[in-house]
Motif scaffolding. Structure first.
Motif, PDB file in Angstrom:
ATOM      1  N   ASP A  19       0.875  -1.162   0.000  1.00 36.52           N
ATOM      2  CA  ASP A  19       0.000   0.000   0.000  1.00 36.52           C
ATOM      3  C   ASP A  19       0.916   1.217   0.000  1.00 36.52           C
ATOM      4  O   ASP A  19       2.043   1.158   0.479  1.00 36.52           O
ATOM      5  CB  ASP A  19      -0.887  -0.002   1.232  1.00 36.52           C
ATOM      6  CG  ASP A  19      -2.035   0.984   1.136  1.00 36.52           C
ATOM      7  OD1 ASP A  19      -2.026   1.837   0.219  1.00 36.52           O
ATOM      8  OD2 ASP A  19      -2.942   0.924   1.973  1.00 36.52           O
ATOM      9  N   ILE A  20       0.451   2.302  -0.534  1.00 33.36           N
ATOM     10  CA  ILE A  20       1.266   3.514  -0.543  1.00 33.36           C
ATOM     11  C   ILE A  20       1.348   4.079   0.873  1.00 33.36           C
ATOM     12  O   ILE A  20       2.410   4.438   1.336  1.00 33.36           O
ATOM     13  CB  ILE A  20       0.663   4.566  -1.498  1.00 33.36           C
ATOM     14  CG1 ILE A  20       0.609   4.018  -2.896  1.00 33.36           C
ATOM     15  CG2 ILE A  20       1.398   5.881  -1.388  1.00 33.36           C
ATOM     16  CD1 ILE A  20       1.659   4.436  -3.840  1.00 33.36           C
ATOM     17  N   LYS A  21       0.220   4.120   1.562  1.00 35.15           N
ATOM     18  CA  LYS A  21       0.189   4.670   2.918  1.00 35.15           C
ATOM     19  C   LYS A  21       0.344   3.535   3.914  1.00 35.15           C
ATOM     20  O   LYS A  21      -0.521   2.689   4.061  1.00 35.15           O
ATOM     21  CB  LYS A  21      -1.135   5.385   3.158  1.00 35.15           C
ATOM     22  CG  LYS A  21      -1.248   6.684   2.440  1.00 35.15           C
ATOM     23  CD  LYS A  21      -1.803   7.695   3.363  1.00 35.15           C
ATOM     24  CE  LYS A  21      -1.635   9.059   2.783  1.00 35.15           C
ATOM     25  NZ  LYS A  21      -1.785  10.065   3.778  1.00 35.15           N
ATOM     26  N   SER A  26       6.427   4.907   3.813  1.00 33.13           N
ATOM     27  CA  SER A  26       5.451   4.727   2.744  1.00 33.13           C
ATOM     28  C   SER A  26       5.890   3.594   1.815  1.00 33.13           C
ATOM     29  O   SER A  26       7.068   3.229   1.769  1.00 33.13           O
ATOM     30  CB  SER A  26       5.285   6.013   1.935  1.00 33.13           C
ATOM     31  OG  SER A  26       6.354   6.180   1.036  1.00 33.13           O
ATOM     32  N   LEU A  43       2.091  -1.648  -6.327  1.00 37.12           N
ATOM     33  CA  LEU A  43       1.662  -0.627  -5.380  1.00 37.12           C
ATOM     34  C   LEU A  43       0.173  -0.400  -5.531  1.00 37.12           C
ATOM     35  O   LEU A  43      -0.329  -0.267  -6.651  1.00 37.12           O
ATOM     36  CB  LEU A  43       2.403   0.683  -5.649  1.00 37.12           C
ATOM     37  CG  LEU A  43       3.891   0.662  -5.351  1.00 37.12           C
ATOM     38  CD1 LEU A  43       4.573   1.850  -5.997  1.00 37.12           C
ATOM     39  CD2 LEU A  43       4.134   0.659  -3.860  1.00 37.12           C
ATOM     40  N   VAL A  44      -0.532  -0.348  -4.408  1.00 40.23           N
ATOM     41  CA  VAL A  44      -1.975  -0.113  -4.431  1.00 40.23           C
ATOM     42  C   VAL A  44      -2.295   1.079  -3.539  1.00 40.23           C
ATOM     43  O   VAL A  44      -1.604   1.343  -2.566  1.00 40.23           O
ATOM     44  CB  VAL A  44      -2.771  -1.353  -3.966  1.00 40.23           C
ATOM     45  CG1 VAL A  44      -2.583  -2.506  -4.913  1.00 40.23           C
ATOM     46  CG2 VAL A  44      -2.383  -1.763  -2.564  1.00 40.23           C
ATOM     47  N   THR A  45      -3.341   1.763  -3.907  1.00 41.09           N
ATOM     48  CA  THR A  45      -3.796   2.886  -3.101  1.00 41.09           C
ATOM     49  C   THR A  45      -5.221   3.249  -3.492  1.00 41.09           C
ATOM     50  O   THR A  45      -5.654   2.956  -4.600  1.00 41.09           O
ATOM     51  CB  THR A  45      -2.879   4.118  -3.268  1.00 41.09           C
ATOM     52  OG1 THR A  45      -3.294   5.126  -2.344  1.00 41.09           O
ATOM     53  CG2 THR A  45      -2.906   4.661  -4.670  1.00 41.09           C
ATOM     54  N   SER A  46      -5.890   3.865  -2.573  1.00 41.81           N
ATOM     55  CA  SER A  46      -7.218   4.394  -2.888  1.00 41.81           C
ATOM     56  C   SER A  46      -7.152   5.912  -3.039  1.00 41.81           C
ATOM     57  O   SER A  46      -8.165   6.573  -3.200  1.00 41.81           O
ATOM     58  CB  SER A  46      -8.208   4.021  -1.784  1.00 41.81           C
ATOM     59  OG  SER A  46      -7.797   4.585  -0.551  1.00 41.81           O
ATOM     60  N   HIS A  47      -5.947   6.448  -3.015  1.00 48.51           N
ATOM     61  CA  HIS A  47      -5.740   7.887  -3.119  1.00 48.51           C
ATOM     62  C   HIS A  47      -5.237   8.253  -4.522  1.00 48.51           C
ATOM     63  O   HIS A  47      -4.151   7.855  -4.915  1.00 48.51           O
ATOM     64  CB  HIS A  47      -4.720   8.351  -2.075  1.00 48.51           C
ATOM     65  CG  HIS A  47      -5.119   8.027  -0.671  1.00 48.51           C
ATOM     66  ND1 HIS A  47      -6.008   8.784   0.048  1.00 48.51           N
ATOM     67  CD2 HIS A  47      -4.747   7.001   0.135  1.00 48.51           C
ATOM     68  CE1 HIS A  47      -6.166   8.243   1.234  1.00 48.51           C
ATOM     69  NE2 HIS A  47      -5.408   7.155   1.309  1.00 48.51           N
ATOM     70  N   PHE A  50      -1.554   9.744  -5.434  1.00 47.15           N
ATOM     71  CA  PHE A  50      -0.336   8.943  -5.509  1.00 47.15           C
ATOM     72  C   PHE A  50      -0.206   8.156  -6.800  1.00 47.15           C
ATOM     73  O   PHE A  50       0.825   7.530  -7.063  1.00 47.15           O
ATOM     74  CB  PHE A  50      -0.281   7.956  -4.339  1.00 47.15           C
ATOM     75  CG  PHE A  50      -0.220   8.621  -2.997  1.00 47.15           C
ATOM     76  CD1 PHE A  50       0.887   9.357  -2.620  1.00 47.15           C
ATOM     77  CD2 PHE A  50      -1.267   8.504  -2.103  1.00 47.15           C
ATOM     78  CE1 PHE A  50       0.952   9.962  -1.381  1.00 47.15           C
ATOM     79  CE2 PHE A  50      -1.218   9.096  -0.874  1.00 47.15           C
ATOM     80  CZ  PHE A  50      -0.107   9.832  -0.493  1.00 47.15           C
ATOM     81  N   ALA A  54       3.345   6.574  -8.164  1.00 46.96           N
ATOM     82  CA  ALA A  54       3.465   5.105  -8.057  1.00 46.96           C
ATOM     83  C   ALA A  54       3.787   4.501  -9.400  1.00 46.96           C
ATOM     84  O   ALA A  54       4.547   3.568  -9.498  1.00 46.96           O
ATOM     85  CB  ALA A  54       2.168   4.523  -7.493  1.00 46.96           C
TER      86      ALA A  54
END
Length: 54
Positions: A19-21, A26, A43-47, A50, A54
């Motif tokens: 995850d990024i966060k 990070s 890399l995964v994120t819901s934001h 990023f 990424a």
């Protein structure tokens, strides 16, 4: 930090999902300091902010 320690102790790791966060470090920072650059990293994120980095 646990992921970095695990990767250093287990050089047979081929794929890393991050995850990024994350706490303390990070996912992007972890990728930059990986000891095994041949790892495949996802890399995964819901934001949205990023996505480009990424």
């Amino acid at each position: 930090m646990q992921a970095l320690a695990f990767i250093k102790a287990n050089p047979s790791v081929d794929v890393l999902l991050l995850d990024i966060k994350m706490p303390h470090l990070s996912g992007l920072d972890l990728v930059k300091i990986l000891p095994h650059p041949q790892l495949e990293v996802v890399l995964v994120t819901s934001h949205r902010d990023f996505a480009v980095e990424a």
